[in-house]
Design an enzyme around this catalytic site. Structure first.
Site, PDB file in Angstrom:
ATOM      1  N   SER A 214      -9.747   1.087   3.177  1.00  0.00           N
ATOM      2  CA  SER A 214      -8.983   1.975   2.321  1.00  0.00           C
ATOM      3  C   SER A 214      -7.884   1.262   1.535  1.00  0.00           C
ATOM      4  CB  SER A 214      -8.342   3.073   3.175  1.00  0.00           C
ATOM      5  OG  SER A 214      -7.404   2.512   4.076  1.00  0.00           O
TER       6      SER A 214
ATOM      7  N   LYS B 220       0.847  -1.197   0.000  1.00  0.00           N
ATOM      8  CA  LYS B 220       0.000   0.000   0.000  1.00  0.00           C
ATOM      9  C   LYS B 220       0.884   1.249   0.000  1.00  0.00           C
ATOM     10  CE  LYS B 220      -3.940   1.718   2.801  1.00  0.00           C
ATOM     11  NZ  LYS B 220      -4.795   1.392   3.971  1.00  0.00           N
TER      12      LYS B 220
ATOM     13  N   SER C 158      -9.725  -1.432   7.175  1.00  0.00           N
ATOM     14  CA  SER C 158      -9.215  -1.210   5.816  1.00  0.00           C
ATOM     15  C   SER C 158      -8.515  -2.386   5.156  1.00  0.00           C
ATOM     16  CB  SER C 158      -8.273  -0.018   5.812  1.00  0.00           C
ATOM     17  OG  SER C 158      -9.035   1.146   5.769  1.00  0.00           O
TER      18      SER C 158
HETATM   19  N1  GLN Z   1     -13.254   3.262   7.197  1.00  0.00           N
HETATM   20  C1  GLN Z   1     -12.478   3.582   8.353  1.00  0.00           C
HETATM   21  C2  GLN Z   1     -12.071   5.034   8.318  1.00  0.00           C
HETATM   22  O1  GLN Z   1     -12.278   5.668   7.324  1.00  0.00           O
HETATM   23  C3  GLN Z   1     -11.272   2.691   8.466  1.00  0.00           C
HETATM   24  C4  GLN Z   1     -10.149   3.084   7.598  1.00  0.00           C
HETATM   25  C5  GLN Z   1      -8.916   2.253   7.842  1.00  0.00           C
HETATM   26  O2  GLN Z   1      -8.975   1.161   8.402  1.00  0.00           O
HETATM   27  N2  GLN Z   1      -7.784   2.806   7.441  1.00  0.00           N
HETATM   28  O3  GLN Z   1     -11.546   5.545   9.259  1.00  0.00           O
END
Ligand code: GLN
Length: 472
Positions: A149, A74, A173
């Site tokens: 994400s 990532k 994510s």
């Molecule tokens: N959807 C969650 C957020 O936007 C988790 C994102 C993540 O795990 N990086 O904070």
């Protein structure tokens, strides 16, 4: 999809070389360009590393299960000398001066990093639509998002460009995009994997973890990247393990906790049926189901979004137009330089989070929001501890339904936040979780999330492996 094991066999038998594997990964990345899964592709670097791997093999000095295997990471993890953007305009041209520990460990095990994957900007989102570099497409259904994400890493695996990838998980994510694309994704226990070199979103929640087409591949990656790191004080001193050791243990005799609050209102009925179908098969294999309760779970999303945004507002203060990345061209005074660089450099979702985080930390509201959210975090952790007194592992959906429709992050951000209901509580409590495909709904794979006791990843992965074999 080839697994790490398949590729190792091809390497051993001389059917291919590490260079051949990288070349094939690069051409698949090119052929699937419109999925937008990658932000940077590291052609030359990867080919050079692959040649080194082939040389080691020729000399009988192969490093282990990952030597010569193409891996994607990532784009919020630093890799020295390469661009690391966190999918933000503010870091569009930032070149990392050092390498994240997790990547360093992968490379020390011989893995070849072929590219940096697309993601929600600064890992904020569940849909992969907040990237400055454009959304990632779901290869299974173009009208739906791939989850976020770490959607780029999930799609990199699901579309077969690489056998495995690294993502990061602050509130789901890794687990959500794995569920949306039909691959396996693991969030380790907080402290299992070093966060050094991971561009911070919310430091008390962030964890790096693997994606793979199989549970065994996730175990192989986790074994390579885990362990104490002098650069990250929150890493655990527990010895590193072979997380693949128990994969054949089966499910017989295991007590599966089924939280009452998770299978009621709000869960899509076809997804529910797929998960319950899998749990029935497990019962038939000798597992027993036990209803458990997580009484404070309905407060998980609100406390998560208070804590995560509070930490983000502090972590992202370093992007000031002076020290890193983007600097506004037309600022005349220092304050303007900060304000303009940040307003032009950060996307809308990131700005929304910084505002919310600064608000909950501000003098008048700190006790009402931030302190309260920390108290709820403790109650949620206690709920899990209590539930684990009577079961070995907890079964949960990964998502309330099918992957979200494209465009929702823009039209209804609140609904997107609420879709994190099943994943954020594990980060609040620091627990490990893994999502594995367990059936289909509406023509798309459904992910079953297994929640484990702290540092019990080997047991968690054995339950995930049992799910995988019952899903065949
Ligand atoms: N959807 C969650 C957020 O936007 C988790 C994102 C993540 O795990 N990086 O904070």
């Amino acid at each position: 999809m080839d697994t790490i094991q398949d590729l190792q066999e091809q390497l051993k038998s001389g059917k291919t070389t590490a260079e051949g594997l990288v070349q094939s990964a690069l051409s698949k990345i090119d052929a699937t360009k419109d999925l937008n899964a990658y932000i940077s592709v590291l052609n030359e670097r990867a080919l050079a590393r692959a040649k080194e791997s082939d040389k080691r093999r020729a000399e009988g000095k192969t490093l282990g299960a990952l030597d010569g295997i193409p891996v994607a990471v990532k784009d919020n993890m630093c890799l020295e000398g390469t661009r690391t953007t966190a999918a933000s305009k503010i870091l569009e041209n930032f070149v990392a001066p050092y390498t994240a520990t997790a990547i360093e460990k992968l490379e020390a095990a011989g893995a070849v990093i072929v590219g940096k994957t697309n993601m929600d900007e600064f890992a904020m989102g569940s849909s992969n639509e907040t990237s400055y570099f454009g959304p990632v497409k779901n290869p299974l259904d173009s009208s739906r998002v791939p989850g976020g994400s770490s959607g780029g890493s999930a799609v990199a695996v699901a579309s077969g460009t690489v056998p495995c990838a690294l993502g990061s998980d602050t509130g789901g994510s890794i687990r959500q995009p794995a569920a949306c694309t039909g691959v396996v994704g693991l969030k380790p226990t907080y402290g299992r994997v070093s966060r050094y070199g991971l561009l911070a979103y919310a430091s008390s929640l962030d964890q790096i973890g693997p994606f793979g087409a199989t549970v065994a591949d996730c175990a192989t990656l986790l074994s390579a990247i885990c362990g104490i790191d002098p650069h990250d004080n929150t890493t655990s001193a527990r010895p590193t393990e072979d997380f693949g050791a128990k994969l054949d243990a089966g499910i017989k005799g295991k007590v599966i906790g089924v939280p009452r609050e998770y299978f009621g209102e709000g869960l899509d009925k076809d997804c529910k049926a797929a998960i319950e179908g899998m749990l029935k098969k497990m019962e038939a294999e000798g597992a027993s189901l036990k209803e458990v309760s997580l009484p404070h779970i309905s407060y998980a999303v609100s406390s998560y979004y208070i804590i995560a945004t509070a930490e983000a507002s502090s972590n992202l203060s370093r992007y000031d137009g002076v020290r890193y990345g983007y600097r506004s061209k037309d600022a005349r005074k220092l304050f303007d330089l900060y304000a303009k660089s940040r307003s032009e450099g950060f996307g809308k979702e990131v700005q929304r989070r910084i505002l919310l985080g600064s608000y909950v930390l501000s003098a008048g509201f700190y006790d009402a929001y931030y302190v309260q959210a920390q108290k709820v975090r403790r109650l949620i952790t206690d709920d899990f501890n209590k539930a684990f007194e009577s079961c070995d592992v907890i079964a949960s959906p990964a998502m309330p339904g099918l992957p979200l429709k494209c465009g929702m992050n823009e039209s209804d951000p609140m609904a997107v936040y609420l879709s994190d209901i099943y994943t954020v509580s594990l980060n609040l409590a620091g627990l490990p979780g893994v999502t594995v495909p367990c059936g289909m709904a509406g023509g798309l794979p459904v992910g079953l999330q297994w929640i484990g006791k702290p540092f019990m990843e080997a047991d968690l992965l054995s339950v995930a492996a049992a799910t995988e074999s019952l899903n065949k």
